[in-house]
Structure formats: C-alpha cells, structure tokens
Design an enzyme around this catalytic site. Structure first.
Site, PDB file in Angstrom:
ATOM      1  N   ALA A  76       0.813  -1.215   0.000  1.00  0.00           N
ATOM      2  CA  ALA A  76       0.000   0.000   0.000  1.00  0.00           C
ATOM      3  C   ALA A  76       0.844   1.262   0.000  1.00  0.00           C
ATOM      4  CB  ALA A  76      -0.945  -0.007   1.203  1.00  0.00           C
ATOM      5  N   TYR A 106      -5.508   4.665  -2.637  1.00  0.00           N
ATOM      6  CA  TYR A 106      -6.246   5.730  -1.959  1.00  0.00           C
ATOM      7  C   TYR A 106      -5.694   7.097  -2.378  1.00  0.00           C
ATOM      8  CZ  TYR A 106      -8.072   8.668   1.781  1.00  0.00           C
ATOM      9  OH  TYR A 106      -8.683   9.684   2.477  1.00  0.00           O
ATOM     10  N   THR A 151      -4.157   9.602  -1.159  1.00  0.00           N
ATOM     11  CA  THR A 151      -2.839  10.126  -0.803  1.00  0.00           C
ATOM     12  C   THR A 151      -1.747   9.053  -0.847  1.00  0.00           C
ATOM     13  OG1 THR A 151      -3.352   9.777   1.545  1.00  0.00           O
ATOM     14  CG2 THR A 151      -3.783  11.967   0.622  1.00  0.00           C
ATOM     15  N   LYS A 152      -2.019   7.933  -1.500  1.00  0.00           N
ATOM     16  CA  LYS A 152      -0.988   6.900  -1.650  1.00  0.00           C
ATOM     17  C   LYS A 152       0.012   7.304  -2.736  1.00  0.00           C
ATOM     18  CE  LYS A 152      -2.023   3.703   1.434  1.00  0.00           C
ATOM     19  NZ  LYS A 152      -3.170   4.259   2.159  1.00  0.00           N
ATOM     20  N   VAL A 153       0.997   6.436  -2.992  1.00  0.00           N
ATOM     21  CA  VAL A 153       2.070   6.762  -3.942  1.00  0.00           C
ATOM     22  C   VAL A 153       1.496   7.079  -5.317  1.00  0.00           C
ATOM     23  CG1 VAL A 153       4.210   5.953  -4.988  1.00  0.00           C
ATOM     24  CG2 VAL A 153       3.637   5.278  -2.638  1.00  0.00           C
TER      25      VAL A 153
END
Length: 352
Positions: A153, A177, A179-181
C-alpha cells in the site's frame, strides 16, 4: 498575509488524469469494464507477476486475498502492530485471529525474529507491509515457511534486491487511496503468480449473475478509477524519483540534528519521511502545525492497543517518538525549503 498551510499528504494530479477520466465519462461506460482490464494487465506487467485483479480498496484486496487462500475461522494471521488498522479489519473479516508482532525500531518494519516467536500451528499467513516505502526483510520472512502476503500500500514502485515489491509473496495487495504513492481516489489491486488464486479473487469480487448462492462481494473498481490509474502508473517512475530527491534534501538538512533519520536504503521510495525524536513527538507536531506545516504520527494507533494487549514496548516507543513530515511530488521547491526551515526553527525546543 496569512501563510498557506502545507498539507501532510496530497495527491499529484494533472490534466492527463482529467482527460483520461473525462474520456471514460464521455464513452458512457463508467463501471467496471475494458479500462479496468487494461489497468490490471498493466499492473501485472509492471510488477512482473502472472496477473492482477482490481478491487474497490486496498482493504477489500486484503479481504479477498485471505478468502482466496482459504483462511478463516480458527486460523491465525501474523500482522505488524505498528501499521494501519486495515490489516486488523481484513483478518477479522474472514473470522481469523490477528496476531500482532513487534517492530524493528531501526526500520519500523516487522521484526522477523519476533514474527517467528509468535507463530504457532494455526498460523496460516503473515501479512508483510513495506512500511513508509522501505522494503521489509523479505528473505527472513519468506524463510519462516508460511505464505506471505505483501502489503504494498505504501510501496508501489519499490524494489527488493532489484525485483519489484509485490512479486515475492504468495500474493500482494496495493492501495490507490487518494494520498498513496499513486492514486485512483479509492481502489486497490491483488497481484500474484497463482492464476488459481487470482481466479478465486475475481470470482469473489462481484456477486451478480451467479448460478450458486455462495457469498460474494461488491468490490469492483470503475473504469473512471482505472483510467486515472493508468495515467498514474505511467507517471510512477517520476513520482518515485521526486520522492527520493526530496528525501535527499531532508537528509542533508537534518543530519546535524539530534534525531534519527530514515534508513538510507537505495530501494526506499519514501512514501513517508519519518523522523525519530529523542522525546515524545507531540510537541514537535504541534509546533510545526503552528508554522503551517501539517505533520502527523505516521501510524494512528498500534494494533495491539485495539486488542488491549501488552508487551509491545518497541512499538510503543516508536509510536511515541516518530513524526512524519510532508513529502510528496506535488510539493514545490519553496514548500520543501519552508518545511526544512520550520523543522530547524523548532528543533531546539521540541526535538533535542
């Protein structure tokens, strides 16, 4: 003039993502369809595995992977205690017992020796996050002799010994999501070299038009999300390069301060830039907030606290002393320098 706050996390989006999503909307085919298929193939090829199945979230992917591996009532799954609570929920979803393990304080990842000590005859899997973008000790964890589910994640785009994270375990899950990478707003992916496992995941992902009444789920991804994901995947190498460049700037700026910096591992992608202080991080977080730099404890609450368990001293100390400062590709050079100046300004009072 009031200073604009620097958020702790923020997606990196542009006109390409807008055009891709708009194209799907214009087509009228906005639910799961051909674009999701393309995204699955692209993620499998990027990771270097046999296949992939997209789903509604990273947590849904964990749930589906556990079900597809036949894990359920009476089984145990070892997870880190210093991690997002999604792992706890996914294990509970299938009726298995989550067994938290303590942290390696140097890396914040799972301690393989502690994992081994907590395994028993009912242990059916170990979920292994690559926390904050730093690869876990996969050699030691894979040698434990139980199936490993990689939780990527926070680590899409990362490698371990030159091989992509997600290509090592029995299965791996990714989260996209906001704000993920890389992001699709919400969404996730299960990847594996086992076509049988992926077939079970695919079967469980949706319940309509079935001939039998077996429990299945509404865990589909939409073509709108997948269109964004395809663009983000193309941009991923640049995202990782940007993260590493900002991390290098922070390391150079903070190396004289009385704190511990993240490990300087060349395979670290720095999803989070985590400082370990010599005291509780609360005062540092408040002081930086007052300067308009939003920071956070990188884990909201350790899993063992939810389960009312004791004896996780290393995780408790790590939770108390660690602070995550903003690091993401959409930070401007001016914002990066403002973060550096703010940390230096408050260091005497709240760090040392």
């Amino acid at each position: 003039m009031q200073t604009v706050p620097i958020l702790h996390s923020r997606p990196t989006l542009g006109q390409e993502e807008i055009d891709a999503v708009a194209g799907v909307i214009a087509s009228g085919n906005i639910s799961q369809g051909e674009v999701v298929d393309r995204f699955e193939r692209a993620m499998a090829a990027y990771t270097g595995v046999g296949g992939a199945v997209a789903a509604a979230s990273g947590t849904a992917c964990l749930h589906l992977a556990l079900l597809a591996m036949g894990i359920g009532q009476g089984d145990e799954v070892v997870i880190p205690t210093y991690v997002c609570s999604a792992l706890l929920h996914a294990v509970r979803f299938v009726g298995a017992r989550p067994v938290p393990s303590d942290v390696d304080p140097r890396t914040c990842n799972m301690d393989p020796d502690d994992v081994r000590a907590r395994m028993g005859p009912r242990t059916k899997a170990v979920i292994v996050p690559h926390l904050f973008g730093l690869p876990a000790d996969l050699d030691a964890l894979l040698a434990l002799g139980v199936p490993v589910i990689e939780d990527c994640a926070q680590a899409v785009g990362g490698t371990y010994r030159g091989k992509k994270l997600g290509a090592w375990g029995t299965a791996a899950v990714f989260s996209f999501y906001a704000t993920k990478v890389m992001t699709t707003g919400e969404g996730g992916m299960v990847v594996s070299n086992s076509m049988d496992l992926l077939g079970r995941v695919r079967d469980l992902r949706q319940y309509d038009n079935r001939d039998d009444p077996r429990v299945r789920y509404n865990y589909k991804m939409t073509d709108m999300q997948a269109a964004m994901g395809l663009v983000q995947l193309e941009r991923l190498p640049a995202f990782v390069a940007s993260r590493r460049a900002i991390a290098h700037r922070y390391c150079e700026a903070f190396r004289s301060l009385p704190l511990e910096l993240p490990p300087r591992d060349p395979e670290h992608i720095y999803y989070r830039f985590v400082l370990r202080l010599k005291k509780d991080a609360g005062a540092c977080i408040r002081a930086l907030g007052e300067k308009g730099v939003h920071c956070a404890r990188p884990v909201y609450k350790p899993v063992h606290r939810y389960l009312d368990l004791r004896g996780y001293e290393r995780a408790e100390e790590t939770w108390s002393r660690c602070v995550s400062i903003p690091l993401y590709p959409s930070l401007s050079e001016g914002e990066v320098e403002r973060i550096v100046e703010s940390v230096m300004d408050i260091s005497r009072e709240t760090i040392s």
